[in-house]
Design an enzyme around this catalytic site. Structure first.
Site, PDB file in Angstrom:
ATOM      1  N   LYS A  76       0.279  -1.450   0.101  1.00  0.00           N
ATOM      2  CA  LYS A  76      -0.172  -0.004  -0.049  1.00  0.00           C
ATOM      3  C   LYS A  76       1.286   1.995   0.180  1.00  0.00           C
ATOM      4  CE  LYS A  76      -3.672   2.586   2.704  1.00  0.00           C
ATOM      5  NZ  LYS A  76      -4.660   2.482   3.768  1.00  0.00           N
ATOM      6  N   SER A 128      -9.424   3.377   3.061  1.00  0.00           N
ATOM      7  CA  SER A 128      -8.372   3.767   2.496  1.00  0.00           C
ATOM      8  C   SER A 128      -7.236   2.434   1.412  1.00  0.00           C
ATOM      9  CB  SER A 128      -7.088   4.803   3.312  1.00  0.00           C
ATOM     10  OG  SER A 128      -6.553   3.807   4.144  1.00  0.00           O
ATOM     11  N   SER A 161      -9.467   1.003   7.599  1.00  0.00           N
ATOM     12  CA  SER A 161      -9.445   1.058   6.404  1.00  0.00           C
ATOM     13  C   SER A 161      -8.989  -0.214   5.504  1.00  0.00           C
ATOM     14  CB  SER A 161      -7.667   1.944   6.021  1.00  0.00           C
ATOM     15  OG  SER A 161      -8.046   3.253   6.294  1.00  0.00           O
TER      16      SER A 161
END
Length: 495
Positions: free
Chosen positions: A73, A149, A173
């Site tokens: 990520k 996210s 997230s």
């Protein structure tokens, strides 16, 4: 390796093939790159590809995930010599000087890095639509958000680019993208996975790293790879009695599970999200667990305010870092980010400290709840995925602009109803996940329901501190009773 073969396997199975010499890591990586090349132009999951270097990366040949590709990520999870932008133009020059613990341990676990996945700016939203990278799209319906996210990671796994991808969770997230993409997503306990060396406790202990995955066993094995303290960590928590990959295969016994479907913020919950919980409750009863309606007792709006206070402080600090280290200016940040940063700059320090201390109240309330129940079950999200761009409404933008003008004029807004309005606007679609972050307890999203339109709906289970093994055991039971891996066959020919 043929695409049809690659898409059939999870990370555990791919590594087994590599260790036995039936395929090479290069062949697996080439299959992943082929899949990425096919789908990423539509979905926009990968913001920083490392396609050419992935097949040449060295890995321990007998490691758990020997030679399997992983996407990191683009928020934390720093890789030495590579950018980590946090989805922000203000951090485009942020080149990691060394590997984070997540990356180091993943590498030791045999994983090779295929690139980085898109995230909203600073990971602040439950949609993945940064000005830097553009919108990331849900593979089940490309007009919808995949959540955030860790939205890019969720899309990459659901669409079959990789069997699991790096994620982190400071307010939902990991769990929100898992719910919206039909994946399994576990947020571990505070302190289970080191945030080192660049942080002691990410987001003051509210955030933690892990992965989103197609299968429970991949998540369990990755937790084995990532778990444990690093030198200088603020504290250590007891480790499991055995490897999580072994513990997850055991029965959890008869569990007492409290169920609730009402939003702690008194916001609306979609009927499909309620139906997913009710359907799951019936499955649990058939598995022999005791299920009844019960919820932890705490002040929901107080929790929302405390969570927003964390937002304010963290964003203002990260913006200041970007300006000091990389020469960023206010124009390098999105409107919402600038507003939140200003709220952080103007929040009285005593207010911030009081809100941080109030986290204790939520932890005690949850502790009392776990005196009667082993786990809780709730919706993961309060609403189905929003349409791309839906949340950037003119009314929202006008509200943000007006609030910024008041802050610039020196007006105090922190103790007015405007901050409460902002809290509800920010969290109304995802009101169930923040409790686990502020209390540091583990929670997971499990893909237990599908709408008539073919959208996945996740349900959330939460447990007391250190209960990852119990959660994984239950998830394994649910995966066997309600197999969701086969659902991805519908995406194989969709792109």
């Amino acid at each position: 390796m043929k695409q049809s073969e690659y898409l059939r396997y999870d990370a555990t199975a791919l590594a087994d093939l590599v260790r036995r010499g039936e395929v090479t890591s290069r062949e697996v990586c080439e299959a992943a790159v082929e899949r990425a090349t096919r789908v990423n132009s539509t979905l926009n999951a990968i913001c920083y590809p490392q396609f050419s270097e992935a097949p040449a990366q060295h890995f321990p040949e007998q490691a758990v995930f020997a030679g399997v590709p992983l996407l990191l990520k683009d928020l934390a999870q720093e890789q030495s010599g590579h950018p980590c932008t946090y989805g922000s133009r203000g951090l485009i020059k942020n080149i990691a000087p060394q590997d984070s613990e997540f990356v180091r341990r993943a590498r030791d676990g045999g994983l090779v890095f295929l690139g980085r996945t898109a995230t909203p700016e600073f990971g602040l939203k439950a949609v993945t639509e940064s000005e830097l990278w553009g919108p990331t799209r849900n593979p089940w319906n490309t007009e919808l958000t995949p959540g955030g996210s860790s939205g890019g990671s969720g899309v990459a796994v659901a669409a079959g680019i990789v069997p699991m991808a790096g994620a982190n969770d400071g307010g939902g997230s990991i769990r929100i993208p898992a719910a919206y993409n039909g994946l399994f997503g576990l947020k571990p306990s505070r302190g289970r996975i080191s945030s080192g060396p660049f942080m002691g406790e990410a987001w003051t202990g509210a955030s933690t790293d892990h992965v989103v995955s197609r299968t429970v066993r991949d998540s369990a094995a990755m937790l084995d790879v990532l778990s444990g303290p690093a030198p200088g960590d603020p504290f250590e928590i007891p480790g499991p009695s055995a490897a999580y990959s072994e513990l997850m295969q055991r029965s959890p016994g008869e569990l007492r599970i409290g169920v609730f479907t009402s939003s702690p913020y008194n916001t609306e919950v979609a009927p499909e999200c309620v139906a997913a919980v009710e359907e799951t409750a019936r499955v649990l009863e058939n598995l022999g667990h005791r299920v009844e309606y019960a919820a932890p007792e705490f002040d929901g709006m107080a929790l929302a305010r405390c969570y927003l206070g964390l937002y304010f402080g963290e964003v203002s600090a990260l913006m200041a870092k970007a300006k000091e280290q990389f020469g960023a200016t206010d124009s390098d940040f999105e409107l919402d980010t600038r507003l939140i940063g200003m709220l952080g700059e103007t929040m009285p320090l005593s207010d911030y400290v009081r809100r941080r201390q109030q986290w204790n109240e939520f932890a005690r309330a949850l502790g009392a709840f776990f005196g009667s129940y082993d786990l809780y079950l709730s919706p993961t999200t309060g609403q189905l995925p929003a349409a791309i761009g839906e949340l950037e409404t003119p009314a929202h933008l006008k509200f943000a602009a007006r609030l910024m003008l008041k802050l610039k004029a020196g007006k105090l807004v922190h103790r007015t109803g405007q901050v409460d309005q902002m809290a509800l606007e920010s969290l109304a679609r995802t009101p169930f996940t923040q409790l686990a972050n502020l209390t540091g307890t583990p929670a997971m999203s499990v893909p237990m329901h599908w709408t008539a339109e073919g959208l996945p709906v996740g349900v959330q289970f939460g447990g007391p501190h250190g209960a990852e093994a119990t959660l994984l055991q239950l998830a394994g039971q649910l995966e066997e009773a309600n197999p969701w891996f086969s659902n991805y066959e519908r995406l194989e020919d969709a792109f």
